[in-house]
Design an enzyme around this catalytic site. Structure first.
Site, PDB file in Angstrom:
ATOM      1  N   CYS A 257      31.513   3.305 -20.914  1.00 61.13           N
ATOM      2  CA  CYS A 257      29.683   2.723 -21.040  1.00 61.13           C
ATOM      3  C   CYS A 257      29.287   3.915 -20.614  1.00 61.13           C
ATOM      4  CB  CYS A 257      29.924   1.838 -18.993  1.00 61.13           C
ATOM      5  SG  CYS A 257      31.679   0.797 -19.234  1.00 61.13           S
ATOM      6  N   HIS A 413      23.217   2.187 -12.661  1.00 62.56           N
ATOM      7  CA  HIS A 413      24.266   1.796 -13.471  1.00 62.56           C
ATOM      8  C   HIS A 413      24.251   0.365 -13.197  1.00 62.56           C
ATOM      9  CE1 HIS A 413      27.231   1.886 -16.258  1.00 62.56           C
ATOM     10  NE2 HIS A 413      28.543   1.558 -15.732  1.00 62.56           N
ATOM     11  N   HIS A 451      26.450  -6.782 -18.929  1.00 64.27           N
ATOM     12  CA  HIS A 451      26.761  -5.010 -18.734  1.00 64.27           C
ATOM     13  C   HIS A 451      27.136  -4.746 -20.239  1.00 64.27           C
ATOM     14  CE1 HIS A 451      28.677  -1.278 -19.220  1.00 64.27           C
ATOM     15  NE2 HIS A 451      29.137  -1.554 -17.517  1.00 64.27           N
TER      16      HIS A 451
END
Length: 613
Positions: A257, A413, A451
């Site tokens: 990620c 995040h 995401h």
């Protein structure tokens, strides 16, 4: 002194819309903007979605951001599978002769029928696979705007989805720069340009690795394109081969990620060291496939429909609020998967001024640290404490204590998982205490767009550059309060948009926490701070000349925006154009002249190590 990596353009597409023109950012804070800006972004979304003129506001907005899965990707209520069944000994069935498997399975007895068909009798019990369907446990995702089909904008030739998104996103960044790229190449040699772009999970739809792995099990043949187009760095390859025609540096970093920030770190460090002068950096990720979603949901990482119902006290027959599927720092149950394509154009400070480029900000540095020993490969660890602290410390060193304490914010995040809300908030809270922040603003853009795995850092940067243009930090509108286990001391975890002012935030920290211990935090500098640094280094005269050149750049940017609004701006895709081979190059002992570049590639090199003769 190091060269400063200046952000001169951004482009791409996400569930919020087109990145250039700040439209993706504007969609997040649309209600805060004045009427003309709202109308412009609604028009941009309408054009992107191919909706007719006169479409209403809600019709336009309904097909954006996180929402229920749409059938253009796959039917989440009827995902094709093969179900294993047990055929008893003595079972019989009839098939066409040309459909017989070769070699025959053990225990099959054949009898030819008059019409060319074959009767098959099974001697022993045997497992057979029959087509069936299942319903996905997850019905929400951050999908590109409804009706937007990047593969229809150019000769895509069965390209995987994330590569079609690359072609659109990279083209958008280049067009939106407002600069003549042939003129820029006349200022550079081939090795002064680089492209760092890829995907964290490669191309996993049927036109890429997904089809290569699935085809034989589906009774189909593997194509000649699925394997080569499935590579994770293929995004960079496409930009070099079909968009820029670049012979410079290329590749991608991979860090789950944090992948976008890994690529940004390589780009920024090479510009600072003068190894490169212009870098295209980005990521394109298209992970909304049944297999990827099942993988993450089986891990317990994705929020399911059942979990959303449980959070909101709904019955099994009620639909959850898919818009609110991602709930960073609130009571939550997992992240929401998304697709996105985000690209930045970086130049060193001297080249940016010489070209009259727009100054969107600058990349001070990107800090990367692993987690060390771990109990579980997916569990968070200590590395992100280091990256956040280092980024904050550099911000203080560049802009001073007051800028860090009172004029900085964080793009967290913020995945929407129970683990993330605890660990990331603890890291940010402890950092704020150490560096003297009293009410540090924290945003989490995944609450809007989901995401997008490797491209997630690009979504955060898109939202950050918009803050410096329009002055609103997007709040987390999907939660009604912070979860009890969230660390909020010294933090202002935004649940509503914060009007910070376009010139009131000097610094932004972009944070990423990836599976396996891939932690990265980028420090971005605002356009105002960047211009102050450029003025200090290059002087008033150079800055005045830059402003004059920038007038032409602004006009060309406006022209591109108008073409986008009317649907006349197609992506760059130069298939088979300007192909070079060795005979086109002019070699001497000291240099190589490459057509299209104003400077030769130098072969005069110094020994970078020590003499041993």
């Amino acid at each position: 002194m190091s060269r400063l990596p200046v952000i001169v353009a951004q482009g791409g597409v996400s569930p919020a819309g087109r990145t250039s023109g700040f439209h993706g950012y504007r969609r997040l804070v649309l209600e805060c903007l004045n009427d003309p800006l709202q109308r412009e972004t609604l028009a941009a979304l309408r054009a992107l979605r191919n909706l007719p003129e006169g479409s209403g506001r809600e019709d336009i907005l309904s097909g954006t951001l996180i929402r229920q899965l749409e059938s253009n990707l796959f039917d989440h209520k009827a995902i094709p599978i093969h179900q294993a069944i047990q055929a008893e000994a003595g079972s019989e069935f009839i098939i066409k002769g040309r459909r017989l498997p070769n070699p025959l399975p053990a225990g099959w007895q054949l009898e030819k029928l008059d019409d060319g068909r074959i009767k098959v009798k099974i001697e022993d019990n045997q497992q057979l696979m029959v087509p069936a369907t299942r319903e996905s446990l997850v019905s929400a995702a951050g999908q590109l705007p409804s009706g937007f089909a990047p593969e229809k904008l150019y000769q895509s030739r069965n390209h995987p989805r994330s590569l079609t998104m690359t072609v659109f996103g990279a083209s958008d960044s280049i067009y939106s720069s407002g600069m003549d790229w042939n003129a820029i190449k006349q200022k550079l040699s081939p090795e002064e340009i680089a492209v760092y772009s890829g995907s964290a999970m490669s191309q996993l739809d049927f036109n890429g690795n997904g089809g290569m792995l699935q085809s034989r099990l589906m009774g189909k043949r593997v194509t000649s394109k699925q394997c080569p187009l499935g590579f994770a760095e293929m995004s960079a390859d496409f930009i070099n081969a079909y968009i820029l025609g670049s012979l410079g540096g290329t590749g991608t970093g991979m860090g789950a990620c944090a992948t976008m920030l890994y690529n940004l770190e390589q780009a920024a460090s090479e510009i600072r060291s003068s190894r490169r002068r212009l870098v295209i950096v980005g990521n394109s990720e298209a992970p909304i496939t049944p297999e990827v979603m099942e993988g993450y949901s089986t891990m317990g990482a994705l929020t399911t429909d059942a979990a959303l119902r449980s959070l909101d006290g709904l019955s099994d027959s009620e639909n959850p609020d898919w818009r609110r599927a991602c709930r960073p720092f609130g009571n939550n149950a997992g992240f929401t998967i998304a697709e996105s394509s985000q690209f930045l154009v970086l130049m060193d400070d001297e080249l940016a001024l010489e070209c009259g480029a727009e100054i969107l900000g600058a990349v001070a540095d990107v800090f990367i640290n692993a987690d060390g020993y771990k109990k579980s490969i997916s569990a968070p660890g200590a590395g992100n404490h280091l990256t956040v602290a280092r980024a904050a410390a550099l911000g203080r060193a560049i802009a001073g204590d007051d800028s860090l304490r009172y004029r900085s914010f964080v793009q967290a995040h913020g995945t929407g998982t129970p683990q993330n809300r605890v660990t990331e908030s603890q890291i940010l809270s402890e950092t704020a205490k150490v560096f003297g922040m009293e009410n540090w603003p924290v945003a989490a853009v995944k609450s809007y767009v989901g995401h997008s795995i490797g491209a997630a850092g690009g979504d955060q940067i898109m939202a950050t550059l918009g803050v410096w243009k329009h002055g609103f930090i997007p709040g987390i509108r999907t939660i009604h309060g912070l979860a009890e286990d969230v660390h909020s001391e010294k933090l202002n975890i935004l649940m509503n948009h914060l009007e910070a002012g376009a010139d009131q935030m000097d610094l932004a920290l972009i944070n990423a926490k990836g599976f396996g211990g891939n932690n990265a935090t980028a420090l971005l500098l605002s356009p105002e701070i960047t211009q102050k640094m450029l003025k200090a280094r290059h002087g008033d005269k150079t800055m005045t000349q830059w402003q004059q050149k920038n007038e032409l750049v602004t006009r060309q940017q406006d022209d591109y925006e108008q073409r986008c609004q009317t649907g006349e701006a197609n992506p760059i895709y130069r298939f088979g154009e300007g192909v070079l081979d060795g005979s086109d190059l002019e070699f001497t002992e000291k240099q190589v002249n490459v057509p299209g570049y104003g400077k030769a590639l130098s072969l005069e090199m110094e020994n970078p190590f020590w003499n041993f003769n």
